[in-house]
Design an enzyme around this catalytic site. Structure first.
Site, PDB file in Angstrom:
ATOM      1  N   HIS A   1      20.766-124.828  71.491  1.00 45.02           N
ATOM      2  CA  HIS A   1      19.571-123.953  70.922  1.00 45.02           C
ATOM      3  C   HIS A   1      18.981-124.373  69.512  1.00 45.02           C
ATOM      4  O   HIS A   1      19.417-125.394  69.296  1.00 45.02           O
ATOM      5  CB  HIS A   1      20.844-122.931  70.317  1.00 45.02           C
ATOM      6  CG  HIS A   1      22.253-123.290  69.729  1.00 45.02           C
ATOM      7  ND1 HIS A   1      22.224-123.920  68.117  1.00 45.02           N
ATOM      8  CD2 HIS A   1      23.418-124.350  69.431  1.00 45.02           C
ATOM      9  CE1 HIS A   1      23.649-124.449  67.923  1.00 45.02           C
ATOM     10  NE2 HIS A   1      23.946-124.925  68.752  1.00 45.02           N
TER      11      HIS A   1
ATOM     12  N   GLU B   1      24.382-130.215  73.768  1.00 47.80           N
ATOM     13  CA  GLU B   1      25.647-129.649  73.557  1.00 47.80           C
ATOM     14  C   GLU B   1      26.257-129.275  74.591  1.00 47.80           C
ATOM     15  O   GLU B   1      27.377-128.506  75.196  1.00 47.80           O
ATOM     16  CB  GLU B   1      26.223-129.301  72.597  1.00 47.80           C
ATOM     17  CG  GLU B   1      25.849-127.658  72.987  1.00 47.80           C
ATOM     18  CD  GLU B   1      25.993-126.630  72.087  1.00 47.80           C
ATOM     19  OE1 GLU B   1      26.880-126.483  71.557  1.00 47.80           O
ATOM     20  OE2 GLU B   1      24.892-125.713  70.732  1.00 47.80           O
TER      21      GLU B   1
ATOM     22  N   ASP C   1      41.043-107.123  46.427  1.00 45.32           N
ATOM     23  CA  ASP C   1      39.266-107.435  46.036  1.00 45.32           C
ATOM     24  C   ASP C   1      38.416-109.166  45.861  1.00 45.32           C
ATOM     25  O   ASP C   1      38.199-109.176  44.868  1.00 45.32           O
ATOM     26  CB  ASP C   1      39.053-106.731  44.097  1.00 45.32           C
ATOM     27  CG  ASP C   1      40.498-107.526  43.670  1.00 45.32           C
ATOM     28  OD1 ASP C   1      41.187-108.861  44.466  1.00 45.32           O
ATOM     29  OD2 ASP C   1      40.610-107.308  41.871  1.00 45.32           O
TER      30      ASP C   1
ATOM     31  N   TYR D   1      35.514-128.171  80.537  1.00 44.11           N
ATOM     32  CA  TYR D   1      36.628-127.792  79.805  1.00 44.11           C
ATOM     33  C   TYR D   1      37.859-126.738  81.231  1.00 44.11           C
ATOM     34  O   TYR D   1      37.464-126.303  81.808  1.00 44.11           O
ATOM     35  CB  TYR D   1      36.223-126.129  79.312  1.00 44.11           C
ATOM     36  CG  TYR D   1      35.489-126.315  77.962  1.00 44.11           C
ATOM     37  CD1 TYR D   1      35.798-126.532  76.858  1.00 44.11           C
ATOM     38  CD2 TYR D   1      34.385-125.821  78.523  1.00 44.11           C
ATOM     39  CE1 TYR D   1      34.806-126.985  75.468  1.00 44.11           C
ATOM     40  CE2 TYR D   1      33.207-126.237  77.673  1.00 44.11           C
ATOM     41  CZ  TYR D   1      33.152-126.988  76.421  1.00 44.11           C
ATOM     42  OH  TYR D   1      32.185-126.943  75.298  1.00 44.11           O
TER      43      TYR D   1
ATOM     44  N   HIS E   1      35.181-120.798  70.147  1.00 39.28           N
ATOM     45  CA  HIS E   1      35.069-120.696  69.251  1.00 39.28           C
ATOM     46  C   HIS E   1      36.027-120.586  68.053  1.00 39.28           C
ATOM     47  O   HIS E   1      36.927-120.387  67.905  1.00 39.28           O
ATOM     48  CB  HIS E   1      33.976-119.415  69.173  1.00 39.28           C
ATOM     49  CG  HIS E   1      32.677-120.310  68.845  1.00 39.28           C
ATOM     50  ND1 HIS E   1      31.803-118.495  68.861  1.00 39.28           N
ATOM     51  CD2 HIS E   1      32.070-121.145  69.567  1.00 39.28           C
ATOM     52  CE1 HIS E   1      30.734-119.411  69.255  1.00 39.28           C
ATOM     53  NE2 HIS E   1      30.437-120.682  69.535  1.00 39.28           N
TER      54      HIS E   1
ATOM     55  N   HIS F   1      22.507-121.343  64.905  1.00 40.58           N
ATOM     56  CA  HIS F   1      21.177-120.471  66.093  1.00 40.58           C
ATOM     57  C   HIS F   1      20.497-119.866  65.236  1.00 40.58           C
ATOM     58  O   HIS F   1      20.586-118.526  65.508  1.00 40.58           O
ATOM     59  CB  HIS F   1      22.403-119.716  66.778  1.00 40.58           C
ATOM     60  CG  HIS F   1      23.835-120.460  67.440  1.00 40.58           C
ATOM     61  ND1 HIS F   1      25.195-118.696  67.833  1.00 40.58           N
ATOM     62  CD2 HIS F   1      24.513-121.451  67.267  1.00 40.58           C
ATOM     63  CE1 HIS F   1      25.855-120.025  67.861  1.00 40.58           C
ATOM     64  NE2 HIS F   1      25.370-121.253  68.196  1.00 40.58           N
TER      65      HIS F   1
ATOM     66  N   ARG G   1      33.523-131.854  74.575  1.00 45.46           N
ATOM     67  CA  ARG G   1      31.929-131.649  74.201  1.00 45.46           C
ATOM     68  C   ARG G   1      31.872-132.911  73.060  1.00 45.46           C
ATOM     69  O   ARG G   1      32.085-132.666  72.572  1.00 45.46           O
ATOM     70  CB  ARG G   1      31.659-130.001  73.378  1.00 45.46           C
ATOM     71  CG  ARG G   1      30.271-129.992  73.436  1.00 45.46           C
ATOM     72  CD  ARG G   1      30.540-128.362  72.597  1.00 45.46           C
ATOM     73  NE  ARG G   1      30.950-127.610  71.278  1.00 45.46           N
ATOM     74  CZ  ARG G   1      31.976-127.003  71.904  1.00 45.46           C
ATOM     75  NH1 ARG G   1      32.948-126.301  72.396  1.00 45.46           N
ATOM     76  NH2 ARG G   1      32.602-126.548  70.452  1.00 45.46           N
TER      77      ARG G   1
ATOM     78  N   ASP H   1      33.969-129.484  66.214  1.00 48.22           N
ATOM     79  CA  ASP H   1      32.900-129.019  66.074  1.00 48.22           C
ATOM     80  C   ASP H   1      32.513-128.336  64.876  1.00 48.22           C
ATOM     81  O   ASP H   1      33.081-127.411  64.418  1.00 48.22           O
ATOM     82  CB  ASP H   1      32.519-128.146  67.670  1.00 48.22           C
ATOM     83  CG  ASP H   1      30.948-127.313  67.542  1.00 48.22           C
ATOM     84  OD1 ASP H   1      30.430-127.696  66.688  1.00 48.22           O
ATOM     85  OD2 ASP H   1      31.114-126.752  68.142  1.00 48.22           O
TER      86      ASP H   1
ATOM     87  N   HIS I   1      29.202-122.672  78.967  1.00 48.20           N
ATOM     88  CA  HIS I   1      27.641-122.637  77.715  1.00 48.20           C
ATOM     89  C   HIS I   1      27.267-122.806  77.995  1.00 48.20           C
ATOM     90  O   HIS I   1      26.464-123.786  79.181  1.00 48.20           O
ATOM     91  CB  HIS I   1      28.842-122.229  77.244  1.00 48.20           C
ATOM     92  CG  HIS I   1      28.975-123.915  76.535  1.00 48.20           C
ATOM     93  ND1 HIS I   1      28.233-124.636  76.374  1.00 48.20           N
ATOM     94  CD2 HIS I   1      30.524-124.285  76.261  1.00 48.20           C
ATOM     95  CE1 HIS I   1      28.229-125.711  75.906  1.00 48.20           C
ATOM     96  NE2 HIS I   1      30.070-125.727  75.980  1.00 48.20           N
TER      97      HIS I   1
ATOM     98  N   GLU J   1      27.963-133.340  70.886  1.00 48.46           N
ATOM     99  CA  GLU J   1      27.121-132.516  71.020  1.00 48.46           C
ATOM    100  C   GLU J   1      26.034-132.982  69.144  1.00 48.46           C
ATOM    101  O   GLU J   1      26.871-133.404  68.716  1.00 48.46           O
ATOM    102  CB  GLU J   1      27.255-131.146  70.328  1.00 48.46           C
ATOM    103  CG  GLU J   1      26.393-130.122  69.144  1.00 48.46           C
ATOM    104  CD  GLU J   1      26.587-129.071  69.043  1.00 48.46           C
ATOM    105  OE1 GLU J   1      28.152-128.926  68.655  1.00 48.46           O
ATOM    106  OE2 GLU J   1      25.433-127.914  69.173  1.00 48.46           O
TER     107      GLU J   1
ATOM    108  N   ASP K   1      24.717-129.727  63.192  1.00 46.09           N
ATOM    109  CA  ASP K   1      25.593-128.689  64.584  1.00 46.09           C
ATOM    110  C   ASP K   1      26.194-130.136  64.809  1.00 46.09           C
ATOM    111  O   ASP K   1      25.612-130.511  65.756  1.00 46.09           O
ATOM    112  CB  ASP K   1      25.018-127.634  64.913  1.00 46.09           C
ATOM    113  CG  ASP K   1      25.723-126.932  66.048  1.00 46.09           C
ATOM    114  OD1 ASP K   1      26.919-127.105  66.249  1.00 46.09           O
ATOM    115  OD2 ASP K   1      25.545-126.436  66.765  1.00 46.09           O
TER     116      ASP K   1
HETATM  117  N1  GLY Z   1      28.901-124.190  66.351  1.00 47.78           N
HETATM  118  C1  GLY Z   1      28.370-123.530  67.262  1.00 47.78           C
HETATM  119  C2  GLY Z   1      27.801-124.145  68.269  1.00 47.78           C
HETATM  120  O1  GLY Z   1      28.157-125.279  68.525  1.00 47.78           O
HETATM  121  O2  GLY Z   1      26.874-123.116  68.920  1.00 47.78           O
HETATM  122 MN    MN Z   2      25.707-125.883  68.685  1.00 43.89          MN
HETATM  123 MN    MN Z   3      28.171-126.892  67.697  1.00 42.99          MN
END
Ligand code: GLY
Ligand code: MN
Ligand code: MN
Length: 433
Positions: free
Chosen positions: A348, A378, A33, A382, A237, A355, A400, A254, A344, A402, A265
């Protein structure tokens, strides 16, 4: 800020004689709960600034008695002892600047009459099934009213073309929140670089990020922190954040603070022991060059596809130079063989949602950047730990970088530029300088 948002949206709605129904839900169940901490839905908080759960804003441009009606939880001293203070119906109009407050329990029954005189309804379906069913019922009742001579809306549309277009362009007041979010993220990333060391755990950095976000007054993290040591960085992720940090490996973080529900972000990738190895550095420099090339194209008239293409171009050059890819550049681009290392997109929209909303394409064409939009840049590389097509020394490296970039009249402003990206600067911070 929220009053201005409501006013602008009401003006949009009036153009098509549309009402809008903008709900916010409750905290989702976690286990047993227990619940997750409640975070209001972004459309709702954009238009109200109201932080309580179980509420719905109804906007009615064609209603003389008051165009902004908020349905909210009534005061209930007994419940409030358990679940927290409630603003209540009496205080809501003055506190929030809305025209009228009604109990949330009356929402679905009251809606058909309130919608009278409007041709359309803006409503986001597909978020909550119960809510959608109630909306269908509202339309059914409204149709009945129509048969008896009333007027009633006959269609609902999602907020993409109206509310989400407004949210895409950030006002100065919103940018103040985003700058604050960015500043808190800067502090958190630098603190994490200082804290990392072989033998510590990803969880310790995760906790330090959260601590920094909250102690600086942020509303939390904009999304689940990603603290990925070594090959965990190849899981885009990765949120488990519970593995030991290993000497000689990198750690990819990240993580972005949220300020007054506005997101940042940010990603940085740095060495656990404070020094990049030769291979790590080589790949890092490629990603950094790609990021710079991408950021350069964030400016009025540029677009996200051009940013992506510029980043891919630099990444492919680097992968060919270092021998991770073979063949001609034209072939690599044509067959997208680079996608094994870069799977990717390069960015965004960013705003209340990480996002964020807003169309990326207009009539099938990539949408041109305009001042007031915020876009992330970003790129990454990898190399899977089991990728036997490349020399062993490259395997398990994930990188990465970003940043959050505001489009300005003359070009751009990188909101998160105070977290260094240069190898030498990062190594200096890791060393405690
Ligand atoms: N942290 C999610 C992205 O970079 O889009
Ligand atoms: Mn991002
Ligand atoms: Mn990110």
């Amino acid at each position: 800020m929220h009053t201005a948002h409501r006013k602008a949206f009401l003006a949009r709605l009036a153009e098509t004689n549309s009402a809008a129904i903008i709900p916010t839900g409750d905290a989702p169940r976690r286990n047993g709960d227990s619940e997750y901490r409640y975070r209001p839905e972004s459309d709702f908080v954009y238009l109200t600034g109201f932080r309580e759960p179980n509420a719905t804003l109804v906007l009615l441009p064609n209603r003389a008695e008051g165009k902004a009606v908020l349905f909210l939880q009534e005061k209930d001293p007994e419940r409030e002892v358990w679940t927290g203070r409630r603003l209540g119906l009496n205080a809501a109009p003055e506190t929030l600047g809305i025209d009228e407050a009604r109990p949330i329990a009356a929402l679905w029954d009251d809606l058909p009459a309130l919608l009278e005189g409007h041709d359309r309804v803006v409503y986001q379906s597909g978020i909550d099934e119960v809510r959608d069913r109630e909306m269908l019922h509202v339309f059914e009742v409204a149709r009945g009213r129509k048969r008896r001579g009333g007027t009633a809306p006959s269609e609902w549309t999602d907020p993409d073309a109206t509310l989400h277009e407004l949210r895409l362009f950030k006002s100065d007041a919103e940018l103040e929140c985003m700058r604050k979010a960015a500043a808190v993220s800067v502090e958190a990333h630098i603190a994490a670089m200082r804290e990392a060391a072989p033998g510590k755990n990803e969880g310790e950095l995760d906790a330090l990020l959260e601590y920094t976000f909250r102690r600086r007054g942020g509303t939390g993290a904009s999304y689940s922190n990603i603290v990925a040591g070594g090959a965990n960085a190849c899981i885009l992720h990765y949120v488990q954040n519970d593995a030991p940090l290993v000497d000689g490996e990198l750690v990819l973080i990240d993580a972005g603070a949220e300020w007054n529900y506005y997101a940042s972000d940010v990603t940085r990738t740095f060495p656990v022991n404070g020094r990049y190895s030769r291979e790590q550095r080589a790949l890092y420099e490629v990603v950094l060059a790609a990021q710079r090339a991408g950021i350069e194209l964030v400016r009025p008239g540029g677009n996200a596809n051009a940013v992506h293409d510029a980043a891919v171009d630099v990444l492919v050059d680097g992968l060919l130079d270092l021998g991770l890819l073979t063949g001609s550049k034209a072939e690599v681009l044509e067959q997208e063989t680079y996608s094994r290392f870069y799977m990717h997109k390069t960015g965004h929209w960013l705003g209340l949602d990480v996002h964020d909303c807003g169309a990326y394409f207009i009539d099938g064409e990539p949408r041109a950047f305009e001042p007031g939009m915020v876009q992330t840049v970003e790129p990454g590389l990898y190399v899977a730990p089991d990728d036997t097509t490349v020399d062993e020394r490259w395997r398990g490296i994930g990188i990465r970088i970003e940043d959050d970039v505001l489009v300005t009249k003359d070009g751009r402003e990188v909101l998160t530029s105070d977290v260094p990206t240069e190898v030498d600067e990062i190594e200096a911070i890791c060393a405690g300088r």
